[in-house]
Design an enzyme around this catalytic site. Structure first.
Site, short mmCIF file in Angstrom:
data_model
loop_
_atom_site.label_atom_id
_atom_site.label_comp_id
_atom_site.label_asym_id
_atom_site.label_seq_id
_atom_site.Cartn_x
_atom_site.Cartn_y
_atom_site.Cartn_z
N TYR A 159 0.81 -1.22 0.00
CA TYR A 159 0.00 0.00 0.00
C TYR A 159 0.85 1.27 0.00
CZ TYR A 159 -4.61 -2.13 0.58
OH TYR A 159 -5.77 -2.81 0.37
N LYS A 226 3.76 -13.76 6.26
CA LYS A 226 4.04 -14.80 5.27
C LYS A 226 5.56 -14.95 5.16
CE LYS A 226 2.44 -17.70 2.17
NZ LYS A 226 1.80 -18.95 2.62
#
Length: 414
Positions: A159, A226
């Site tokens: 983002y 992750k």
């Protein structure tokens, strides 16, 4: 400060910052922006409910003086700009504000105002509490087991907006650097994005999550990442989180490994457990074992997916609150879209914005008023008085308009 279109209320006092803490007067000036689409409908209803809750909790001793700010379509009509500098200045000046949903074009057009606000004001923590209210329709057999607060990093990750379209000169230049200098291997002519994850940004987000857990007597903070694949970005987020807990909160925290090895799985009194989960596994565990999770800290994209998915477990984003919070400045918001096809119809569910306002009240330290809002909501929905979205999922429900739902909430507070 002199404004062009914003009119500060005659009464009230601005919130200040003293000795590193928020100073909230008894009659603070709070900013609000209606938003686009259904925004005006739900904002009108919620302003009435919040005022009634404050009056119920404190009588005449406290009161909010609301100051309208302009963002989105209303701002574009006034300023010729959907994200005017005057609104940004006012958000800084007033410190605490709330806004309705703002339209974001997909795949082109203007930059997301929501993202621009977070980055311009450095509102680095998107805080999303998710819990179930009895009577709200849910796809889960036991939705009451879900009670988490998600801290999503707001300013970094994908983002950050560092991306280049396929075939552009910028993408070609970056491609050449990656291939020739760093020996990266990927298809030519790709669109490219950069995922920055810093130690500073990660630690301040995780620090805020741990402090929240301690202040609210929560049991654990879970770092969601992750890192098994993105070892130097998401893996670093995980590692920095554990490091921060060890160095800054050594007496108040312990790792999940130490919990098992040193304490037989039973946390000592007054300590919170720091643990981590791979993002894809976390989605599964929030369905199968939601009671094991309490406060969650994660990066931007993970948090975007996870907060909406968990909200779906307890009734959907239509009732999911959120706040974008920096060191002091906070902008609370409806977490759903602007739903333009329902604009002006007085039928939208105001729940998300309503509970975001309850978060705002808690941020002010006005916990009694926040609880008044939540209790009234539970009582009204418990009577099956709901807007159309819930009515179509509930047998024997009484469907009411947005304004009528607000009337019912206020009547319960009387």
């Amino acid at each position: 400060m002199v404004y062009q279109h914003i009119r500060l209320p005659a009464g009230g006092e601005k919130i200040g910052i003293r000795d590193g803490k928020l100073h909230v007067p008894r009659e603070p000036v709070i900013g609000y922006a209606e938003g686009d689409g259904i925004g005006p409908d739900i904002m009108r209803a919620c302003l009435r409910v919040w005022d009634a809750a404050v009056a119920k909790a404190y009588g005449r001793s406290r009161r909010i003086h609301w100051c309208e700010l302009f963002l989105g379509e209303k701002a574009a009509a006034l300023y010729g700009n959907a994200f005017p500098d005057e609104a940004v200045d006012a958000l800084k000046d007033l410190v605490v504000s709330i806004k309705g949903p703002l339209t974001t074009p997909v795949g082109g057009g203007m930059r997301s105002i929501n993202v621009a606000l977070r980055q311009t004001l450095d509102l680095y923590a998107c805080v999303r509490p998710v819990r179930h209210f009895p009577g709200v329709p849910s796809p889960l057999l036991r939705p009451e087991a879900v009670d988490v607060v998600i801290f999503r990093e707001n300013t970094e990750d994908v983002y950050a907006g560092i991306e280049y379209s396929a075939g552009s000169p910028e993408a070609f230049q970056l491609e050449q650097f990656l291939k020739q200098t760093l020996k990266a291997d990927f298809r030519e002519g790709s669109a490219l994005g950069v995922k920055p994850v810093s130690e500073f940004g990660s630690k301040r987000l995780i620090r805020k999550a741990i402090r929240y857990a301690l202040e609210h007597r929560r049991r654990s903070v879970t770092l969601v990442h992750k890192g098994n694949i993105m070892k130097f970005t998401e893996g670093a987020f995980r590692n920095w989180g554990y490091e921060l807990a060890r160095t800054e909160f050594p007496e108040q925290t312990l790792s999940e490994e130490d919990l098992i090895n040193l304490h037989a799985g039973k946390p000592p009194e007054g300590k919170i457990v720091i643990k981590d989960r791979i993002a894809d596994i976390m989605f599964q565990q929030m369905l199968l074992r939601p009671k094991e999770f309490d406060v969650i800290a994660t990066l931007n994209l993970n948090g975007d997916y996870l907060s909406d998915a968990v909200a779906a477990e307890v009734g959907g984003v239509g009732i999911a609150p959120g706040g974008n919070i920096g060191d002091f400045i906070a902008v609370f918001e409806a977490t759903h879209g602007s739903a333009p096809k329902y604009a002006g119809q007085d039928k939208a569910n105001p729940g998300s914005l309503l509970f975001s306002g309850a978060m705002l009240l808690e941020y002010l330290g006005w916990h009694e008023a926040a609880e008044t809002v939540k209790n009234a909501y539970g009582a009204v929905v418990g009577r099956k008085i709901v807007t159309y979205d819930f009515a179509r999922q509930m047998e024997g429900a009484k469907e009411v308009r947005t304004s009528e739902f607000a009337d019912a909430l206020i009547a319960v507070m009387a």
